[in-house]
Design an enzyme around this catalytic site. Structure first.
Site: not given
Length: 309
Positions: A274, A209, A112
């Site tokens: 995620h 992602e 992330s």
């Protein structure tokens, strides 16, 4: 110098590089790390909260100082980011990259917001990193498969050279070889034009992602990457999870629109990022993408002893 696998008794440091830490979640994750035989080191500012910006874990200077101290400490064998969130961009330029380059390299784990640090470590230090789950997140302590894949990658990397997922399918068929690059799409777009950012992902297998980005927002993110030249010459694209990026049909349409005409293979949903259960994916190492069978195969284990044993 290769990054060696971890062993029971090794010391690993936690680092709050981004968002403020939930102590209950982190305690659960820390217990798992200790069950692997690791000695978990807690830095001075891990549980801090920024004095005026509550979404940040302490001040930028303190977050950078904790990460740098862990990296420079020869007794620390790996650095695990506690969680993502927001804020890595604010502290990355406060790190002494010359000093970190002179230190013995070690694995860096996170995903992330940690994408910013993955890019910086790869570009400035020239070593691979691990795009994987963090001990302060819910998925690490609630999904045994997620934690186990990270453990195997760190301790038994020879068993994690072939990566796949139950939903991995070809969006565009084909095979390609290249160095693994990328991470969270919105962070990669935000990194464009910043000091030390790579000019493009040319020759690489680009991993992407994200979370909480609707298709129109992902379209804007990918348009920024394309217009900046970041996508020029990519060898292939490996897509991970798109949690809360509804509708998924819209996400697929955006991906096909941006990547379908590049003439490179595109793999849909390898299972990293995620998602309720995720795998750890190395960055900065060469691999082969086979979109037809839904696999990503590393040329060699990401961690190995200097002798290759």
């Amino acid at each position: 110098m290769p990054l060696r696998p971890l062993r029971p008794g090794d010391r690993v440091a936690l680092a709050a590089t981004s968002g403020a830490i939930d102590p209950v979640r982190l305690a659960l994750g820390t217990d798992i790390l200790r069950s692997w035989g690791l000695d978990v080191v807690v830095p001075p500012h891990l549980h801090d909260t920024h004095p005026t910006l509550s979404h940040l874990a302490g001040t930028d200077a303190h977050r950078a100082a904790d990460l740098q101290a862990a990296w420079l400490d020869p007794d620390i064998d790996a650095v695990l980011c506690a969680r993502g969130g927001f804020g890595a961009h604010r502290m990355v330029d406060l790190l002494d990259w010359d000093a970190m380059r002179a230190a013995e390299p070690k694995p860096l784990v996170g995903f992330s917001d940690v994408t910013v640090l993955h890019e910086a470590v790869t570009q400035r230090l020239g070593i691979p990193t691990l795009y994987g789950p963090m001990p302060g997140t819910t998925v690490f302590s609630t999904d045994a498969a997620t934690a186990e894949h990270l453990r195997r990658t760190l301790f038994e990397p020879a068993g994690t050279t072939v990566l796949t997922g139950p939903d991995a399918t070809a969006l565009v068929p084909g095979r390609a070889h290249g160095v693994l690059m990328g991470g969270c799409a919105s962070l990669l777009a935000a990194d464009r034009g910043t000091p030390g950012a790579r000019p493009s992902f040319a020759g690489g297998l680009l991993l992407l992602e994200d979370v909480n980005e609707q298709p129109y927002q992902l379209d804007r993110i990918l348009t920024q990457l394309r217009r900046s030249g970041a996508l020029d010459g990519v060898a292939g694209v490996v897509l991970g999870s798109w949690d809360s990026c509804d509708p998924l049909d819209g996400v697929r349409a955006v991906m096909l629109d941006h990547f379908g005409g590049l003439g490179v293979p595109v793999l849909w949903e390898l299972g990293f990022g995620h998602c309720p259960s995720s795998i750890t994916v190395p960055l900065g190492v060469p691999a082969t993408l086979d979109a037809d069978v839904g696999t990503l195969t590393l040329d060699a284990p990401v961690l190995s002893s200097p002798t290759g044993a």
